[in-house]
Write a protein that holds these residues in place. Structure first.
Motif, short mmCIF file in Angstrom:
data_model
loop_
_atom_site.label_atom_id
_atom_site.label_comp_id
_atom_site.label_asym_id
_atom_site.label_seq_id
_atom_site.Cartn_x
_atom_site.Cartn_y
_atom_site.Cartn_z
N LEU A 1 -97.43 -11.91 -7.06
CA LEU A 1 -98.35 -12.67 -7.89
C LEU A 1 -98.06 -14.17 -7.77
CD1 LEU A 1 -98.15 -10.40 -11.03
CD2 LEU A 1 -100.07 -10.59 -9.45
N HIS A 2 -99.01 -14.94 -8.28
CA HIS A 2 -98.91 -16.39 -8.24
C HIS A 2 -97.60 -16.85 -8.90
CE1 HIS A 2 -100.36 -20.38 -7.75
NE2 HIS A 2 -100.59 -20.63 -9.02
N GLY A 3 -96.77 -17.51 -8.14
CA GLY A 3 -95.54 -18.08 -8.70
C GLY A 3 -94.34 -17.15 -8.70
N VAL B 1 -102.08 -30.36 -3.58
CA VAL B 1 -103.36 -29.99 -4.21
C VAL B 1 -103.41 -28.47 -4.34
CG1 VAL B 1 -104.68 -29.66 -2.06
CG2 VAL B 1 -105.86 -30.49 -4.12
N TYR B 2 -104.29 -27.98 -5.25
CA TYR B 2 -104.52 -26.54 -5.33
C TYR B 2 -105.65 -26.19 -4.37
CZ TYR B 2 -101.59 -25.70 -9.46
OH TYR B 2 -100.52 -25.55 -10.31
N GLY B 3 -105.34 -25.51 -3.30
CA GLY B 3 -106.36 -25.17 -2.32
C GLY B 3 -107.24 -24.01 -2.77
N GLY C 1 -96.38 -15.56 -2.84
CA GLY C 1 -97.11 -15.51 -4.10
C GLY C 1 -98.60 -15.47 -3.84
N ILE C 2 -99.35 -16.31 -4.54
CA ILE C 2 -100.80 -16.36 -4.35
C ILE C 2 -101.21 -17.80 -4.09
CG2 ILE C 2 -103.03 -16.08 -5.52
CD1 ILE C 2 -101.81 -13.43 -4.72
N GLY C 3 -102.15 -17.97 -3.21
CA GLY C 3 -102.66 -19.29 -2.81
C GLY C 3 -102.98 -19.23 -1.33
N GLY D 1 -95.16 -25.13 -9.72
CA GLY D 1 -95.92 -25.08 -10.98
C GLY D 1 -95.69 -23.75 -11.67
N GLU D 2 -96.50 -22.76 -11.28
CA GLU D 2 -96.43 -21.43 -11.92
C GLU D 2 -95.01 -20.84 -11.84
OE1 GLU D 2 -99.68 -19.45 -12.97
OE2 GLU D 2 -98.01 -18.86 -14.25
N GLY D 3 -94.34 -21.09 -10.72
CA GLY D 3 -93.01 -20.46 -10.54
C GLY D 3 -91.87 -21.42 -10.80
N GLY E 1 -94.81 -20.01 -0.14
CA GLY E 1 -95.98 -20.25 -0.96
C GLY E 1 -96.31 -21.73 -1.02
N GLY E 2 -97.31 -22.04 -1.82
CA GLY E 2 -97.75 -23.43 -1.94
C GLY E 2 -96.96 -24.18 -3.01
N ASP E 3 -97.30 -25.45 -3.14
CA ASP E 3 -96.61 -26.29 -4.12
C ASP E 3 -96.98 -25.89 -5.56
OD1 ASP E 3 -99.01 -27.21 -2.91
OD2 ASP E 3 -98.91 -29.06 -4.06
N GLY E 4 -98.23 -25.48 -5.76
CA GLY E 4 -98.62 -25.01 -7.10
C GLY E 4 -97.87 -23.73 -7.43
N ASP E 5 -97.85 -22.85 -6.47
CA ASP E 5 -97.21 -21.55 -6.60
C ASP E 5 -95.71 -21.69 -6.94
OD1 ASP E 5 -96.41 -18.92 -6.17
OD2 ASP E 5 -97.56 -18.68 -4.33
C1 LIG Z 1 -101.37 -16.29 -13.16
C2 LIG Z 1 -102.34 -16.96 -12.26
N1 LIG Z 1 -102.87 -18.13 -12.65
C3 LIG Z 1 -103.78 -18.75 -11.84
C4 LIG Z 1 -104.13 -18.19 -10.66
C5 LIG Z 1 -105.15 -18.88 -9.81
N2 LIG Z 1 -104.57 -19.53 -8.64
C6 LIG Z 1 -104.50 -18.94 -7.47
S1 LIG Z 1 -103.83 -19.90 -6.29
C7 LIG Z 1 -103.62 -21.18 -7.36
C8 LIG Z 1 -103.05 -22.48 -6.93
C9 LIG Z 1 -102.90 -22.59 -5.48
O1 LIG Z 1 -102.23 -23.76 -5.17
P1 LIG Z 1 -100.96 -23.77 -4.25
O2 LIG Z 1 -99.96 -22.83 -4.78
O3 LIG Z 1 -100.56 -25.18 -4.10
O4 LIG Z 1 -101.43 -23.13 -2.87
P2 LIG Z 1 -102.56 -23.60 -1.86
O5 LIG Z 1 -103.73 -22.74 -2.14
O6 LIG Z 1 -102.81 -25.03 -2.10
O7 LIG Z 1 -101.97 -23.31 -0.54
C10 LIG Z 1 -104.08 -20.84 -8.62
C11 LIG Z 1 -104.04 -21.73 -9.76
C12 LIG Z 1 -103.55 -16.97 -10.30
N3 LIG Z 1 -103.84 -16.34 -9.17
N4 LIG Z 1 -102.67 -16.38 -11.11
#
Ligand SMILES: Cc1ncc(C[n+]2csc(CCOP(=O)(O)OP(=O)(O)O)c2C)c(N)n1
Ligand code: SF4
Lengths: 283, 827
Positions: free
Chosen positions: A65-67, A121-123, A46-48, A96-98, A89-93
């Motif tokens: 894309l993110h999530g 955390v969101y990096g 995803g994204i992160g 959260g989003e996914g 992906g990350g924990d937010g990815d």
């Molecule tokens: C739809 C959408 N919302 C918000 C974002 C912004 N965004 C990019 S990465 C991210 C969170 C990253 O956190 P995590 O998934 O935990 O990965 P880390 O960077 O900590 O490795 C956010 C909110 C995005 N890219 N797309």
């Protein structure tokens, strides 16, 4: 040390001391040791910060894309069950989003390895709370500290009858490698939640903190005991590390259930036109 | 010259024979291939052949030798041409189903090309050996010549059989030059072969002598060598065409034979049709009644159109189904009806608005008291007599047929088909029929003339099914969707088809997942699609954008219903064009196709997959509840003509996913097929697929993606223009049938219908053709006039807009009035 899976000319975007560097090394080692064919493996991310991992590994990838790594990975496996597919992906990815995809991918029991870099955390967006941040964690957004209950990925996965549920700490690379290897060898969906320090934005959950607040499950632990696993999933201080639960019963997996056991990749198939013609003519 | 003027030059009774092709009129009178205005039984003179020639074994090069006598006014590349009885006759080929099967078989095994290489090679070998022999008459050479010549001759005969078969099934024995030459040369070769073999058999030594026979033998061997070169040359011509190098672009267009729609605006006033409205609550069996009656009417030889409007509930409420029967094909609903059947009291009230002064109303005696136009029948009583209230529908179907004095066998047959388990239904219908026949002193509409032959060849289906077949023709083998009316029909259809064909179907957790799965599917090499309606599509914006950036193909079937938000879930509107056009962040090319007939559903469904694959863009097929749920008739479709192409490549070791090419299209490879690695990305990237923020690379990639639009726009299917008037009534998508019939009713020579099925991207050259109209009126079933706004963006002046957004589709009688009014205000 160089690896078969090193990708040339890449500009690694991670901070010094970041746990992601250890995870990258680990994955490359495992791919090499398991003799995975890079031409037939795909990493979807995803994204992160965590989601950048496949850009540094020399194999097929789809940076989505993110999530959204899980639904994409699911369909790749469905389109070609012969591919080795990883979602990362990350924990937010992922949580959260996914979150919705997390639930339903487990229900489907898609034959993929699901790697989550959990730095609490969101990096990439510079330090906001993630679903796994501990209560009281102060950020620029959660100015009074996090008030929400942290997300418990292991318990959620177990409650959905995930066939392989595990947690490791990248600070203990040797143990992490062992567990990740068995995730790759598991038949069906395998979750590996990797505790990953983010020295830049998470000053609470450091290498030291993770070491102090976790322990490796010993050999006497029975990872096939579902109820015991549920109990373990709710242990926090310290957190158990290892394969929390594994269902070795060879349950049906998604892509085989839909496509059949020896399904050919869809790219190699086309419809029998005379069948379409007959179906049309029957109207 | 207009189409009407052209008709006079049909080559009959001493008239000159003119034909039109791509707007140019040619004089073909002197051509032996056009005797009496008839071209080898496949084309007739006096018409525009543009559309028909999309199937001919040659292109316009054949016209170059004819004199140009003028240009055809108002003709479009895909202008509907006038259908003559002669052409209809040709279409009625009783061998067609058999031929179609053979064609499919032929496409797979192509026996002629397989067989023909042997005689060609052997004849050439034999001639070559003969040269050597003539220089040095050795025994070995002599034997070589004869044996190869003998086998060549036998194999020549073997190759001719599948060749002639192909001529029949693929080209309908068309007497085109290439075929004629091939046939003559092949026969000569065969005969000469027999002669030479006979000479050798009679006296093998003759070939060493300077006798007549000896010389003849060598001449034959050498000449047949030349013959096979000629045969091969024309074989190539038939297969590859005469043109320059044909681009794939033309290929796609050619497969899509939209031009085959045959329509005119000839007056409709003397055509008989009857409209029947059936009303009742959900669960009262309207759908069954609709099915029984449609099949029975079809069996009786009537053309049928039916559509429904229903409330968003599973039981209760008040729903109606409209059935129209006619003596010519129909493709539109009307508001006022000739016969109205109420299955419950509420329906009686609900339908009242749609009665005209002669509407005949059939209702149960318990619903209301006797009024002028209301005929009371003992629906409930009679059903009870047969033991169950569920027989009311079969009873009323019988009454209707009896009343209209339509031969009852077709009804009984249809009922027997539907209620295989419950034979009593037949008796109920029979009883109803007698009751209906007894009703007297009613003002009944005239019964349309039956066309048993014409109707028998047609298939009855709704837009949902036709779209589904289009997607199958396009090779769709993965469907990932979240259910949402009115798109669910296609999801159901594809799931049902997965019992017969390899299609991976998955119900996703939400629409976000649906479209992401589609992208994953295509990435892995599948041909994937999703089905949704407005609200679900709103959730797909993000993935649509990912399709744009990562250049991963996607096909989205978007069946519209009125919004905003949940709106009217089961009703119709063309309200989502703007969303389809603009959803997704950041600019990227996309295609929007809006079919307006069953045939267009199939062709655009197919086209969607071809375009998505070729240009690596998202393609949206825009339907709506009305189109999805309306049932009409479609002629036979030859699915072997829709070639299922794959545009991905086998990767080499140093493959890069986003190669910067002239067309902007980078060869797309898939994982596990070839030696390379496939890195697809949603971030801005370099050619390798690595994330980059280099501004020069960004500019390059933006330009690359935008460039795909140029070629894509050229693929546009031109709007369909029917009629020669100077006032254009412009519509898009599902309004096609209703506008067409409205104009036929109005029979005002100043009106012409312009239908856009290809909605985006619009092709400027094609829009130029709108300049010939003095006034332009746009008809849309929405409140925002989104399509008219698109035309305005292209500097097209719009004089009037006819909009509606009440949840219904347009109705012929109402739309005719609206158009008439608009036109009056204009002129
Ligand atoms: C739809 C959408 N919302 C918000 C974002 C912004 N965004 C990019 S990465 C991210 C969170 C990253 O956190 P995590 O998934 O935990 O990965 P880390 O960077 O900590 O490795 C956010 C909110 C995005 N890219 N797309
Ligand atoms: S911000 Fe945190 S997670 Fe991201 S690279 Fe730096 S240390 Fe690692």
């Amino acid at each position: 040390m160089s690896s078969l899976f090193d990708r040339e000319n890449v500009d690694v975007a991670w901070c010094h001391g970041c746990g992601n560097l250890g995870i990258l090394k680990l994955i490359k080692e495992i791919l090499e040791e398991l003799e995975v064919d890079k031409k037939t493996s795909v990493i979807v991310s995803g994204i992160g910060q965590a989601a950048k991992t496949p850009y540094y590994i020399d194999t097929n990838m789809f940076g989505v894309l993110h999530g959204r790594a899980l639904p994409v990975a699911t369909a790749i496996k469905l389109g070609n069950p012969n591919l080795c597919v990883v979602a990362e992906g990350g924990d937010g990815d992922m949580y959260g989003e996914g979150g919705n995809h997390f639930i339903h991918t487990i229900r489907r029991n898609v034959g993929i390895v699901h790697i989550v870099h959990n730095n609490m955390v969101y990096g990439l967006t510079k330090g906001q709370a993630s679903p796994t941040s501990p209560k009281g964690f102060v950020t620029k957004v959660q100015v009074g500290g996090v008030v929400n209950e942290p997300f418990n990925p292991l318990a959620v996965a177990l409650s959905l009858k995930a066939g392989f549920v595990s947690r490791v700490n990248i600070g203990d690379a040797k143990h992490a490698k062992e567990v990740l290897k068995s995730a790759f060898l598991h038949h069906g969906y395998a979750l590996i939640d990797i505790l990953q320090p983010c020295p830049t934005f998470n000053k609470t959950n450091t290498y030291h903190w993770f070491k102090e607040n976790s322990y490796v499950l010993n050999d006497s632990y029975d990872s096939s005991d579902f109820v015991g696993a549920l109990q373990k999933a709710f242990e926090f201080s310290p957190m158990p590390l290892g394969v929390i639960y594994q269902d070795k019963s060879n349950r049906d997996i998604f892509e085989r259930s839909i496509r059949g056991v020896d399904a050919k990749p869809l790219h190699a198939m086309s419809h029998d036109v005379s069948k379409i013609q007959d179906l049309f003519n029957s109207l | 010259m207009t189409i009407d003027e052209l008709k006079r030059y049909n080559g009959l009774n001493g008239a000159r024979a003119y034909i039109a092709y791509k707007s140019i009129v040619y004089d073909v009178t002197e051509s032996p291939l056009w005797k009496n205005g008839d071209h080898q039984g496949t084309h007739v003179a006096g018409v525009d052949l543009t559309s028909e020639l999309s199937n001919a074994p040659h292109d316009n090069e054949v016209f170059e030798k004819f004199a140009v006598v003028g240009t055809l006014e108002g003709s479009e590349q895909v202008l509907a041409s006038v259908q003559t009885p002669k052409m209809q006759e040709h279409q009625r080929d009783s061998y067609e189903p058999f031929k179609s099967k053979l064609r499919t078989w032929y496409k797979i095994y192509h026996p002629h090309p397989v067989a023909v290489h042997f005689p060609i090679a052997l004849h050439l070998f034999s001639s070559g050996m003969d040269f050597l022999f003539l220089m040095r008459p050795k025994e070995a050479y002599d034997a070589g010549v004869f044996y190869s010549f003998f086998i060549a001759t036998v194999m020549g005969f073997v190759a001719m059989v599948p060749g002639i078969l192909s001529w029949w099934i693929n080209y309908n024995f068309v007497m085109h030059r290439a075929f004629v030459i091939k046939l003559i040369v092949a026969i000569i070769t065969l005969l000469l072969g027999v002669v030479a073999i006979a000479i050798y058999y009679e006296n093998p030594h003759a070939v060493y002598e300077h006798s007549l026979k000896g010389i003849l033998y060598h001449v034959i061997v050498l000449v047949t060598g030349l013959n096979v070169i000629v045969l091969g040359y024309f074989g190539g011509k038939i297969t590859w065409g005469y043109g320059k190098y044909q681009t794939l672009q033309e290929d796609i267009k050619e497969t899509v034979s939209l031009a085959k729609h045959q329509n005119t605006l000839s007056s409709h006033s003397n055509i008989q049709s009857i409209s029947i409205l059936i009303g009742g609550a959900a669960g009262t069996g309207i759908a069954t009644l609709e099915k029984i009656l449609s099949d029975a009417f079809k069996e009786s030889g009537f053309y049928i159109f039916s559509t429904k409007e229903y409330m968003s509930r599973v039981r209760g409420g008040s729903n109606t189904t409209l059935l129209r029967i006619s003596e010519t094909p129909l493709d539109a609903p009307c508001w006022e009806v000739d016969i109205s059947i109420a299955l419950d009291v509420l329906a009686l009230e609900h339908m009242q608005e749609r009665w005209h002064k002669n509407t005949l109303v059939l209702a149960d005696e318990s619903f209301t008291e006797k009024k002028n136009n209301v005929v009371l029948v003992a629906m409930k009583e009679s059903a009870k007599k047969f033991g169950s209230s569920k027989y009311a529908n079969t009873y009323i179907a019988g009454v209707l047929f009896g009343l209209l004095k339509i031969e009852k066998n077709s009804l009984l047959q249809s009922i027997a088909e539907h209620f295989k388990e419950d034979e009593a239904n037949k008796n109920v219908a029979d009883f109803g029929y007698e009751e209906g026949a007894k009703l007297e002193n009613l003002t009944l509409p005239n019964l349309p003339k039956a066309d048993l032959e014409g109707v028998k060849k047609l298939h009855l289906m709704d837009g949902t099914t036709a779209c589904g077949f289009g997607f199958l023709a396009g090779g769709c083998n993965m469907v990932t969707s979240y259910p949402m009316s009115p798109s669910t029909g296609v999801l159901n259809f594809m799931a049902d088809m997965s019992k017969h064909l390899t299609i991976a179907v998955e119900q996703s957790e939400d629409e976000i997942a649906s479209l992401h799965m589609v992208l994953g599917g295509w990435y892995s090499g599948a041909r994937a699609m999703t089905t949704t309606s407005g609200g679900g599509f709103a959730l797909m914006g993000e993935a649509l954008s990912l399709s744009g950036m990562s250049e991963t193909p996607a096909v989205i079937y978007l069946a519209q219903r009125p919004g905003p938000a949940t709106g009217l879930p089961t009703r119709s509107e063309q309200g989502d064009l703007n969303m389809a056009l603009y959803s997704g962040h950041g600019p990227f090319p996309r295609v929007i196709l809006a079919p307006g007939s069953l045939r267009e559903c199939i062709e655009y469904g197919y086209l969607a997959f071809e375009l998505a694959d070729k240009y690596q863009v998202p393609v949206i097929v825009l339907s709506d509840q009305y189109l999805a749920d309306s049932i009409s008739m479609i002629e036979n479709v030859d699915f072997s003509s829709y070639e299922q192409r794959r545009y991905f490549v086998k990767s080499s070791e140093n493959y890069v996913r986003y190669e910067d090419t002239e067309t902007g299209i980078s060869p797309r490879a898939i994982p596990g097929f070839g030696e390379g690695l496939i890195c697809a990305v949603g971030d801005e990237h370099d050619e390798r697929g690595q994330i980059t923020e280099d501004y020069k690379m960004r500019e390059k990639m933006v330009a690359k993606r935008a460039r795909k639009s140029d070629a894509l726009t050229l693929e546009a299917v031109a709007p369909e223009v029917v009629g020669e008037g100077d006032i254009a009534i412009i519509g898009w998508g599902s309004t096609r049938g209703v506008i067409l019939e409205s104009l036929q009713h109005l029979s005002n020579p100043r009106l012409a219908h312009v239908h856009f099925g290809w909605v985006h991207p619009l092709e400027p050259q094609q829009l130029k053709s709108l300049e010939r109209f003095k006034y332009k009126v746009v008809v849309e079933n929405n409140a925002d006039g989104a399509f008219a706004n698109q035309l305005k963006l292209h500097d097209i002046q719009i004089d009037k807009q006819i909009l509606q957004s009440n949840g219904f589709n347009f109705f012929v009688d109402q739309l005719s009035v609206m158009i008439e009014k608009s036109v009056k205000e204009l002129s």
